[in-house]
Design a protein around this motif. Structure first.
Motif, PDB file in Angstrom:
ATOM      1  N   UNK A  54       0.818  -1.218   0.000  1.00 33.27           N
ATOM      2  CA  UNK A  54       0.000   0.000   0.000  1.00 33.27           C
ATOM      3  C   UNK A  54       0.853   1.269   0.000  1.00 33.27           C
ATOM      4  N   UNK A  55       2.169   1.110   0.130  1.00 31.78           N
ATOM      5  CA  UNK A  55       3.067   2.264   0.056  1.00 31.78           C
ATOM      6  C   UNK A  55       3.598   2.384  -1.376  1.00 31.78           C
ATOM      7  N   UNK A  56       3.461   3.557  -2.003  1.00 33.18           N
ATOM      8  CA  UNK A  56       3.857   3.715  -3.414  1.00 33.18           C
ATOM      9  C   UNK A  56       5.276   3.241  -3.726  1.00 33.18           C
ATOM     10  N   UNK A  57       6.242   3.533  -2.846  1.00 37.64           N
ATOM     11  CA  UNK A  57       7.623   3.160  -3.130  1.00 37.64           C
ATOM     12  C   UNK A  57       7.759   1.648  -3.299  1.00 37.64           C
ATOM     13  N   UNK A  58       7.113   0.885  -2.419  1.00 39.59           N
ATOM     14  CA  UNK A  58       7.209  -0.574  -2.487  1.00 39.59           C
ATOM     15  C   UNK A  58       6.293  -1.151  -3.559  1.00 39.59           C
ATOM     16  N   UNK A  59       5.207  -0.452  -3.835  1.00 42.64           N
ATOM     17  CA  UNK A  59       4.334  -0.831  -4.949  1.00 42.64           C
ATOM     18  C   UNK A  59       5.126  -0.802  -6.252  1.00 42.64           C
ATOM     19  N   UNK A  60       5.878   0.291  -6.471  1.00 40.37           N
ATOM     20  CA  UNK A  60       6.719   0.394  -7.667  1.00 40.37           C
ATOM     21  C   UNK A  60       7.854  -0.632  -7.626  1.00 40.37           C
ATOM     22  N   UNK A  61       8.389  -0.868  -6.438  1.00 40.20           N
ATOM     23  CA  UNK A  61       9.496  -1.821  -6.305  1.00 40.20           C
ATOM     24  C   UNK A  61       9.066  -3.226  -6.709  1.00 40.20           C
ATOM     25  N   UNK A  62       7.851  -3.618  -6.356  1.00 38.89           N
ATOM     26  CA  UNK A  62       7.373  -4.951  -6.734  1.00 38.89           C
ATOM     27  C   UNK A  62       7.257  -5.078  -8.254  1.00 38.89           C
ATOM     28  N   UNK A  63       6.808  -4.011  -8.905  1.00 41.69           N
ATOM     29  CA  UNK A  63       6.721  -4.036 -10.369  1.00 41.69           C
ATOM     30  C   UNK A  63       8.096  -3.944 -11.021  1.00 41.69           C
ATOM     31  N   UNK A  64       9.011  -3.237 -10.372  1.00 42.57           N
ATOM     32  CA  UNK A  64      10.384  -3.188 -10.873  1.00 42.57           C
ATOM     33  C   UNK A  64      11.003  -4.584 -10.842  1.00 42.57           C
ATOM     34  N   UNK A  65      10.761  -5.333  -9.769  1.00 40.21           N
ATOM     35  CA  UNK A  65      11.269  -6.701  -9.665  1.00 40.21           C
ATOM     36  C   UNK A  65      10.652  -7.592 -10.729  1.00 40.21           C
ATOM     37  N   UNK A  66       9.359  -7.406 -10.991  1.00 41.56           N
ATOM     38  CA  UNK A  66       8.697  -8.190 -12.039  1.00 41.56           C
ATOM     39  C   UNK A  66       9.289  -7.882 -13.408  1.00 41.56           C
ATOM     40  N   UNK A  67       9.501  -6.602 -13.693  1.00 38.24           N
ATOM     41  CA  UNK A  67      10.079  -6.231 -14.995  1.00 38.24           C
ATOM     42  C   UNK A  67      11.521  -6.727 -15.105  1.00 38.24           C
ATOM     43  N   UNK A  68      12.279  -6.675 -13.993  1.00 38.00           N
ATOM     44  CA  UNK A  68      13.640  -7.227 -13.975  1.00 38.00           C
ATOM     45  C   UNK A  68      13.625  -8.703 -14.349  1.00 38.00           C
ATOM     46  N   UNK A  69      12.694  -9.426 -13.725  1.00 37.99           N
ATOM     47  CA  UNK A  69      12.590 -10.868 -13.933  1.00 37.99           C
ATOM     48  C   UNK A  69      12.260 -11.189 -15.391  1.00 37.99           C
ATOM     49  N   UNK A  70      11.279 -10.484 -15.931  1.00 41.50           N
ATOM     50  CA  UNK A  70      10.877 -10.714 -17.332  1.00 41.50           C
ATOM     51  C   UNK A  70      11.967 -10.264 -18.297  1.00 41.50           C
ATOM     52  N   UNK A  71      12.573  -9.123 -17.988  1.00 37.74           N
ATOM     53  CA  UNK A  71      13.600  -8.546 -18.876  1.00 37.74           C
ATOM     54  C   UNK A  71      14.798  -9.470 -19.023  1.00 37.74           C
ATOM     55  N   UNK A  72      15.348  -9.898 -17.891  1.00 39.13           N
ATOM     56  CA  UNK A  72      16.540 -10.753 -17.962  1.00 39.13           C
ATOM     57  C   UNK A  72      16.208 -12.130 -18.532  1.00 39.13           C
ATOM     58  N   UNK A  73      14.952 -12.591 -18.372  1.00 42.38           N
ATOM     59  CA  UNK A  73      14.563 -13.916 -18.875  1.00 42.38           C
ATOM     60  C   UNK A  73      14.441 -13.950 -20.395  1.00 42.38           C
ATOM     61  N   UNK A  74      14.393 -12.785 -21.033  1.00 40.11           N
ATOM     62  CA  UNK A  74      14.368 -12.764 -22.500  1.00 40.11           C
ATOM     63  C   UNK A  74      15.749 -13.037 -23.094  1.00 40.11           C
ATOM     64  N   UNK A  75      16.789 -12.894 -22.270  1.00 40.88           N
ATOM     65  CA  UNK A  75      18.167 -12.995 -22.775  1.00 40.88           C
ATOM     66  C   UNK A  75      18.983 -14.083 -22.072  1.00 40.88           C
ATOM     67  N   UNK A  76      18.950 -14.085 -20.739  1.00 38.17           N
ATOM     68  CA  UNK A  76      19.884 -14.900 -19.960  1.00 38.17           C
ATOM     69  C   UNK A  76      19.742 -16.404 -20.165  1.00 38.17           C
ATOM     70  N   UNK A  77      18.526 -16.991 -20.145  1.00 36.70           N
ATOM     71  CA  UNK A  77      18.439 -18.442 -20.358  1.00 36.70           C
ATOM     72  C   UNK A  77      19.039 -18.880 -21.699  1.00 36.70           C
ATOM     73  N   UNK A  78      18.786 -18.108 -22.748  1.00 40.49           N
ATOM     74  CA  UNK A  78      19.349 -18.413 -24.069  1.00 40.49           C
ATOM     75  C   UNK A  78      20.868 -18.323 -24.038  1.00 40.49           C
ATOM     76  N   UNK A  79      21.397 -17.307 -23.354  1.00 40.69           N
ATOM     77  CA  UNK A  79      22.846 -17.160 -23.228  1.00 40.69           C
ATOM     78  C   UNK A  79      23.448 -18.360 -22.511  1.00 40.69           C
ATOM     79  N   UNK A  80      22.836 -18.804 -21.415  1.00 39.91           N
ATOM     80  CA  UNK A  80      23.349 -19.930 -20.633  1.00 39.91           C
ATOM     81  C   UNK A  80      23.372 -21.206 -21.470  1.00 39.91           C
ATOM     82  N   UNK A  81      22.293 -21.451 -22.200  1.00 42.59           N
ATOM     83  CA  UNK A  81      22.223 -22.651 -23.055  1.00 42.59           C
ATOM     84  C   UNK A  81      23.272 -22.583 -24.155  1.00 42.59           C
TER      85      UNK A  81
END
Length: 307
Positions: A54-81
């Motif tokens: 319910x606090x804006x800073x942490x609300x944005x932080x949760x979405x930042x973590x989600x975007x981090x997760x999705x963003x790196x998953x577009x590249x990193x798994x392919x790189x590892x393989x």
């Protein structure tokens, strides 16, 4: 002269051509990706399952973590393989999909970071109006705007890349598909396209950079009148965000805000915004943040049944 697109796949040259180096990189990046998954999921779940959502800073932080997760998953798994593969290839459709999703989630992250800077500006410079200005409707609208901005940026890059004819060679000197390496492979004059790519990235990069600089410029101007203890407390709430912004923006601006060309160093800089920043963000936001530590501790106690 008209060219036809007769390329069905691209060969990714990757980070290195040496087997020993690739073996070391495989181990390092596998550990990094596991840390990214665990760290960002932990922040998302801890914030969502606590009152911090319910606090804006942490609300944005949760979405930042989600975007981090999705963003790196577009590249990193392919790189590892690919680090274990003899032949590192990606289909034409896979390449264009990777380009679109990477810029989409990367764009979202850039706009969320900008929104977080605005949140800190309101919290420090307009504290009495903070709850009114940063209400739930506005926070939701800022996340929606971030997604829309990321889509427009990504769709522009994708459209420019997919309209180019590729008739060989098909080797990309990178570990993922990106616009600048693809421009080098196009069998047509790409000077105008290159300018449009720079304009696309440049407008987004410069606008967000200006907003960030203005936000923190006003914050610094405001806190200079505070007592030392209050000044330190105010700036400590911004330090984590500033660190994340520098880690993510500095290499990003080096790669994209310049003439449409590629350098060997681009692959190293790309590691910062595709792997290193998403891995360090959870640590940066939790190590000095007592509220996040308490939320994680509470979540752990719920899972393990401790008191």
């Amino acid at each position: 002269m008209e060219y036809r697109n007769n390329v069905t796949e691209f060969i990714l040259l990757g980070l290195s051509q040496t087997a020993e180096v690739e073996a070391v990189c495989f181990s390092v990046f596998l550990v990094c990706y596991i840390a990214i998954l665990v760290g960002n999921l932990l922040i998302m779940i801890s914030v969502t399952c606590s009152q911090l959502i319910h606090q804006p800073m942490y609300f944005f932080l949760s979405y930042l973590s989600l975007s981090d997760l999705c963003y790196t998953s577009t590249v990193t798994p392919k790189l590892i393989v690919d680090l274990l593969a003899t032949r590192k290839s990606i289909s034409y459709n896979g390449c264009m999909t990777q380009l679109f999703t990477m810029h989409f989630f990367g764009g979202i992250e850039v706009f969320i970071l900008t929104g977080m800077a605005y949140d800190r500006y309101v919290a420090i410079c307009k504290p009495l109006h903070y709850t009114v200005i940063m209400n739930k409707q506005r926070c939701d609208a800022m996340i929606a705007a971030s997604c829309a901005g990321g889509f427009l940026h990504s769709f522009g890059q994708f459209l420019l890349a997919i309209l180019l004819p590729y008739c060989g060679p098909n080797e990309i000197d990178h570990y993922f598909c990106d616009v600048y390496p693809l421009l080098k492979l196009a069998c047509t004059d790409t000077s105008r396209i290159g300018f449009l790519v720079i304009a696309n990235s440049g407008v987004m990069g410069m606008v967000t950079l200006v907003v960030l600089l203005i936000s923190y410029g006003v914050i610094l101007y405001t806190v200079r009148r505070y007592p030392v203890e209050n000044r330190r407390k105010a700036l400590s709430t911004c330090s984590s965000h500033i660190t994340v912004v520098v880690l993510f923006f500095a290499p990003l601006l080096f790669v994209y805000i310049r003439p449409a060309t590629t350098f060997p160093e681009d692959k190293v800089f790309a590691l910062f915004y595709t792997i290193i920043a998403p891995m360090l963000n959870p640590l940066i936001y939790t190590l000095r943040n007592m509220e996040m530590k308490n939320a994680i501790k509470t979540l752990w106690c719920r899972i393990t049944g401790c008191q």
